[in-house]
Design a protein around this motif. Structure first.
Motif, short mmCIF file in Angstrom:
data_model
loop_
_atom_site.label_atom_id
_atom_site.label_comp_id
_atom_site.label_asym_id
_atom_site.label_seq_id
_atom_site.Cartn_x
_atom_site.Cartn_y
_atom_site.Cartn_z
N LEU A 1 -3.73 10.78 0.24
CA LEU A 1 -3.65 11.35 1.61
C LEU A 1 -3.13 12.58 1.55
O LEU A 1 -2.34 13.17 0.60
N GLU B 1 -1.71 -1.22 -4.05
CA GLU B 1 -2.71 -0.25 -3.74
C GLU B 1 -2.24 1.01 -3.66
O GLU B 1 -1.25 1.36 -2.78
N ILE B 2 -3.02 2.22 -4.13
CA ILE B 2 -2.73 3.60 -4.04
C ILE B 2 -3.62 4.19 -2.99
O ILE B 2 -4.90 4.07 -3.38
N THR B 3 -3.28 4.94 -2.15
CA THR B 3 -4.29 5.69 -1.28
C THR B 3 -3.85 7.24 -1.23
O THR B 3 -2.46 7.52 -1.15
N VAL C 1 0.22 2.39 6.05
CA VAL C 1 0.38 2.21 4.69
C VAL C 1 1.92 1.71 4.61
O VAL C 1 2.64 1.84 5.44
N ARG D 1 1.08 -1.25 0.09
CA ARG D 1 0.25 0.05 -0.04
C ARG D 1 0.82 1.53 0.10
O ARG D 1 1.69 1.29 0.66
N ALA E 1 0.85 5.58 -0.31
CA ALA E 1 0.19 6.75 0.09
C ALA E 1 0.89 7.76 -0.77
O ALA E 1 2.01 7.99 -0.89
N GLU F 1 -3.83 12.39 -6.89
CA GLU F 1 -3.58 11.43 -8.08
C GLU F 1 -3.30 12.11 -9.31
O GLU F 1 -2.82 11.43 -10.41
#
Length: 280
Positions: A134, A130-132, A148, A102, A104, A108
């Motif tokens: 924040l 996975e991209i988060t 993350v 994951r 962060a 985007e």
């Protein structure tokens, strides 16, 4: 005139003189201070500000309404985004392991994330897990606390990340510079095409020159908006991000922007850009 930029030291340093009515003939500013992910979204909306700081990576989506101004932004060398992981047991130090991790990121449509995607295409087989998204000031605590596995950070984080117990996995600015021999195009100042773009550029350049001529004049304003950063960190931040490209992007700066957006469009990461629309 409505303007939106970040509360980061480089932006407040650059715009201090104009915000405080110190530029003769310049209109009064109605300022919104917001994280880059928010300003990127504001520019893409139908009622965005007259002038706004966005990521260069967000330009392809807003060029129908906005033009890139040749000043006020952030380009340079040795100032790119960093990919960080934790020093704790289980820290992800091999880029290939990002395939199941994951990560962060601050936006985007940030230049940081765009550089990360270009770098990952070469260094992370199978792509990142996975991209988060924040706010940038929440990323290092999230990595530290194990929320993350890695974080993409910008701005003053390059000076403060060791205090969070974090380790550098990749300096994406260095990667870009070695790959292209060009500065990194990070933040752009854009203005609505319906406005007097030459006048706005002139006012911004005068504000930059005032800041350099009176470096202590903006200290209180900069520190007030710098999210409790120390005076030493704010000065290091300004020194790194406010440079000759801030006063005028120049031929090399435009070449860097064109290279970034062309490479990204070839990879299918951003819409194809008519590079002539970048200019005033």
């Amino acid at each position: 005139m409505k303007i939106a930029f970040s509360p980061c030291p480089n932006d407040t340093f650059v715009f201090h003189a104009w915000v405080h009515g110190l530029i003769p003939g310049a209109p009064k500013l109605d300022v919104t201070y917001a994280d880059i992910d928010i300003t990127n979204g504001m520019a893409a909306g139908s009622d965005g500000p007259d002038v706004v700081k966005i990521s260069y990576a967000a330009l392809p989506w807003v060029l129908s309404e906005y033009a890139l101004l040749p000043c006020g932004g952030a380009l340079g060398k040795g100032c790119g985004p960093l990919l960080l992981t934790s020093n704790k047991a289980g820290g992800i130090f091999d880029p290939a392991k990002l395939h199941s991790s994951r990560v962060a990121v601050p936006s985007e449509r940030s230049t940081a994330y765009l550089l990360f995607r270009l770098w990952a295409a070469q260094n992370v087989p199978g792509g990142v897990g996975e991209i988060t998204v924040l706010p940038f000031h929440e990323i290092m605590p999230a990595v530290r606390d194990g929320l993350v596995d890695a974080g993409l950070v910008i701005h003053e984080a390059r000076f403060t990340y060791p205090a969070y117990g974090l380790t550098l996995m990749a300096d994406l600015g260095n990667w870009w510079e070695q790959d292209t021999d060009l500065p990194i195009p990070l933040g752009a100042i854009i203005a609505r095409r319906s406005l007097d773009l030459s006048a706005i550029s002139s006012w911004i350049q005068e504000s930059v020159r005032y800041a350099w001529a009176h470096p202590k004049a903006s200290s209180e304003y900069v520190l007030h908006h710098s999210q409790e950063l120390s005076a030493e960190v704010t000065q290091a931040h300004i020194k790194l991000y406010v440079n000759e490209f801030t006063e005028h992007i120049g031929e090399i700066g435009y070449k860097a922007v064109a290279s970034l957006l062309s490479r990204a469009s070839q990879e299918g990461l951003v819409p194809k850009v008519d590079l002539e629309r970048l200019y005033l």
